[in-house]
Write a protein that holds these residues in place. Sequence first.
Motif: not given
Length: 296
Positions: A6-8, A209-210, A215-220, A222-234
């Motif tokens: 996945k890309t960020t 946006n969320w 679909i790109q969220r993931e966890t490892g 002690g870490w994770g990728l998630d949608v931040l609620d700033a900027l209308d979840f973009t």
Amino acid sequence: MSESGKTTDNREAWAKDVTASGFGGGPSWSDPGEEAGVLAAARWIDRANVLDVGIGGCRTTSILKPRAIRYVGVDFAPARVEAARRAHPDADIRHMDARSLEQFGQGEFDFVQFSYNGIDSVPHDDRAQILSEFHRVLRPGGALLVSTLNIQGSLFGATPWLPRSSTGSAGSVRALARKVKRGVYASATVVRAYSSGARRHQFQLQARNWHRLSIQRETGDGWGLDVLDALDFTVLAHFESLRKLRSELDCAHFDIKHIWTDTGVEVPTSAGDSTAAWFQALAVAPGRSTGGVQGE
């Protein structure tokens, strides 16, 4: 690119005018933890060579540039770089990605700051590259101040239906809400969101946006990728635990001096967990650590 393929890439979101203006151009602190960090790093900043990464709306430029003997500000969003140059025509502002600081030589700076959780804008695997670049451009004994989001804090797991706690430090309350009151709270939020046309439109935008980024969220570990609620979840953001932060800096060969929460409370060296929204970490590269410009 992360291990999962996945890309960020948040360039589009960060480049928006609302994003740049949201970070302010005046000399103000993002949070009490940043203030504590900059004050503690004074001997690495004053009359020194400073690299300011992720400058956004030039908020940190106004803080660091007057104190440094040499100031360089960089950002990976071209629109924000142009805006920064207009705001500070006498400053050295460059378009650059923190993952590749090839314009700078080894040991060129006394102090590096990556503010406003900017390091959380890249995939998990790229964080090590950023820290390696910071280590390379810092002189022996130079200092790094970096902020990063906490996976155990109130910002992780937010959705348009269950926004973050307004306190910014109520991770345990949010966990309880997710487990016990999700259905009731979500329904009430939807009802409130549809109470007016403007709010309905914003809620629909945030929901789209969320769903697009979720679909790109993931966890490892002690870490994770998630949608931040700033900027209308973009924005897709990286979160990590306090333990992971310490391990990450240690693996990058930094000596951690202090860690503060977003509220400015210093985290004890023995602490293994925290519900802070994010952390500010002050770390030093190996070598002479008396501060000041090289050659003093």
